[in-house]
Design a protein around this motif. Sequence first.
Motif, PDB file in Angstrom:
ATOM      1  N   LYS A   1      -8.277  -7.067   2.437  1.00  0.00           N
ATOM      2  CA  LYS A   1      -7.397  -8.046   1.435  1.00  0.00           C
ATOM      3  C   LYS A   1      -5.964  -7.882   1.850  1.00  0.00           C
ATOM      4  O   LYS A   1      -5.061  -8.686   2.005  1.00  0.00           O
ATOM      5  CB  LYS A   1      -7.732  -7.600   0.229  1.00  0.00           C
ATOM      6  N   LEU A   2      -5.297  -6.423   1.962  1.00  0.00           N
ATOM      7  CA  LEU A   2      -4.174  -6.226   2.159  1.00  0.00           C
ATOM      8  C   LEU A   2      -3.646  -6.738   3.608  1.00  0.00           C
ATOM      9  O   LEU A   2      -2.481  -7.499   3.794  1.00  0.00           O
ATOM     10  CB  LEU A   2      -3.941  -4.696   2.379  1.00  0.00           C
TER      11      LEU A   2
ATOM     12  N   SER B   1       5.893  -1.988  -0.687  1.00  0.00           N
ATOM     13  CA  SER B   1       5.533  -0.576  -1.528  1.00  0.00           C
ATOM     14  C   SER B   1       3.725  -0.378  -1.071  1.00  0.00           C
ATOM     15  O   SER B   1       3.498   0.862  -1.114  1.00  0.00           O
ATOM     16  CB  SER B   1       5.309  -0.809  -3.138  1.00  0.00           C
ATOM     17  N   ARG B   2       3.011  -1.244  -0.859  1.00  0.00           N
ATOM     18  CA  ARG B   2       1.853  -0.863  -0.293  1.00  0.00           C
ATOM     19  C   ARG B   2       1.518  -0.567   1.221  1.00  0.00           C
ATOM     20  O   ARG B   2       0.565  -0.359   1.552  1.00  0.00           O
ATOM     21  CB  ARG B   2       1.027  -2.168  -0.558  1.00  0.00           C
ATOM     22  N   LEU B   3       2.622  -0.768   1.869  1.00  0.00           N
ATOM     23  CA  LEU B   3       2.765  -0.415   3.165  1.00  0.00           C
ATOM     24  C   LEU B   3       3.559   0.744   3.648  1.00  0.00           C
ATOM     25  O   LEU B   3       4.256   0.809   4.610  1.00  0.00           O
ATOM     26  CB  LEU B   3       3.089  -1.612   4.153  1.00  0.00           C
ATOM     27  N   LYS B   4       3.815   1.347   2.703  1.00  0.00           N
ATOM     28  CA  LYS B   4       4.624   2.759   2.556  1.00  0.00           C
ATOM     29  C   LYS B   4       4.261   3.814   3.881  1.00  0.00           C
ATOM     30  O   LYS B   4       5.246   4.377   4.557  1.00  0.00           O
ATOM     31  CB  LYS B   4       4.959   3.694   1.479  1.00  0.00           C
ATOM     32  N   SER B   5       3.110   3.599   4.302  1.00  0.00           N
ATOM     33  CA  SER B   5       2.736   4.682   5.551  1.00  0.00           C
ATOM     34  C   SER B   5       3.264   4.295   6.638  1.00  0.00           C
ATOM     35  O   SER B   5       3.783   5.090   7.471  1.00  0.00           O
ATOM     36  CB  SER B   5       1.123   4.284   5.593  1.00  0.00           C
TER      37      SER B   5
ATOM     38  N   SER C   1      -7.297  -2.168   4.247  1.00  0.00           N
ATOM     39  CA  SER C   1      -8.135  -3.101   3.473  1.00  0.00           C
ATOM     40  C   SER C   1      -8.219  -4.424   3.932  1.00  0.00           C
ATOM     41  O   SER C   1      -7.094  -4.771   4.416  1.00  0.00           O
ATOM     42  CB  SER C   1      -7.784  -3.139   1.881  1.00  0.00           C
TER      43      SER C   1
ATOM     44  N   ARG D   1       6.899  -7.887  -1.504  1.00  0.00           N
ATOM     45  CA  ARG D   1       5.918  -7.208  -2.373  1.00  0.00           C
ATOM     46  C   ARG D   1       5.093  -6.321  -1.596  1.00  0.00           C
ATOM     47  O   ARG D   1       4.524  -5.077  -2.207  1.00  0.00           O
ATOM     48  CB  ARG D   1       5.252  -8.243  -3.064  1.00  0.00           C
ATOM     49  N   LEU D   2       4.617  -6.499  -0.243  1.00  0.00           N
ATOM     50  CA  LEU D   2       3.857  -5.591   0.328  1.00  0.00           C
ATOM     51  C   LEU D   2       4.604  -4.328   0.894  1.00  0.00           C
ATOM     52  O   LEU D   2       3.853  -3.352   1.193  1.00  0.00           O
ATOM     53  CB  LEU D   2       3.294  -6.306   1.753  1.00  0.00           C
TER      54      LEU D   2
END
Length: 398
Positions: A11-12, A188-192, A9, A185-186
Amino acid sequence: MSQATPQVSGKLFGLFCLASYLLSLSYGSTFLLALLIGSRGGNEHDAGSVISAAMLSTFVAVLVSGHLSDLLGAARSIALFGLLLVAASLGFAMTPGFGHLLLFFGLLLGLGWGVFYTLGPIIVASLVTPAQRAKYFALLSGSMMTGIGSGPLLGRAASALELPVTSAFYLAALASLIGVLMFWRLGSRLKSTQATTAASITWSTSAQVLGSRAVFAIIMVGLGGCVFGGLSSFQTSYAAAHSLDYSLFFLGFMSAAISSRLLIAGFVVKRDPLRASCLLSGLMLGSIVLFAFGVHSAFSYLLAAVMLGVGYGLTYSVINGLAANEAPVGTTSQALLLFSLAYFIGVFGFPLLAGKIIVEHGMAALLYTVLAVALINWLITIGRLLWRRLNVRTAPAI
């Protein structure tokens, strides 16, 4: 990478680039080391020794970054080692004199910057498709180079406010700490990136990469790192010798890097990468010629910086994509690790030689040396184009 590449995304990715910018300020502040150490009684050779200490620790960073990524995830590995960037900036500011303790903080800088610089592109490669890599690599490297260019400008602002140059290092430490928190913080959102990245480097995969066409991009980034590291690390000395304001260089370089990515990066990445790298490395060569023979005013100084920002900045993005896409199947991450390692050798290793050249032979000798390196870099692209043309002509006959 064996799994399907997810769509990132806006935003990410924007947060990712902002965090990268903040961390990059710590490395950018090291371009003030020659000024800082000079104020303490040292010279360019002393500054080059501190900067080159980072080269040793970046080898360790490259070797362990893949294992860290597999264990913690790439983003949180960057956050953990980003704390070393904070410590290095504080250490440069607080250490009196120019003794061995500064070498220790140079080692910390290499570890922190090495992990960040290595894993950042690997995160990008895992988030986008191969066709998008050049574009997103350009955005990432643009954010990083903007941070790098902003570091010395903090020093110039401190000088304008009649504050000591150490203020720039304190501000860089604060910015890097915020970047560390953002990367954590990022995570967990970049676990891939943890699941899709086989980032550990081995002798066999290194041999595969270095035996492929990706080796040319790896050599070029090392040579480009020599040019960038040699010029940027001692730009305060160059400007003083020409009675110029060193902030013009970093302002011109940074502005060119940003605007070229916003205005022409999308066009460049759609062109033939070999032709693009030839044109852009030629522009970088032209900027060194201008630095060596044509800088006689603030305007020509700024023009040389802008040419370097466009040439070096966009060349880096193009060859970063070449290194990833020309590597053998299944070795993309390893190719990017070797790409980063070659960059570190140039950008951290060359300043040691550069500082010695300045002290013993003068600034002009350094510029001639950098010019020779840039010429070799450009000739590699010429050779690749000629080789491809030869193969195209002979293929129908075969």
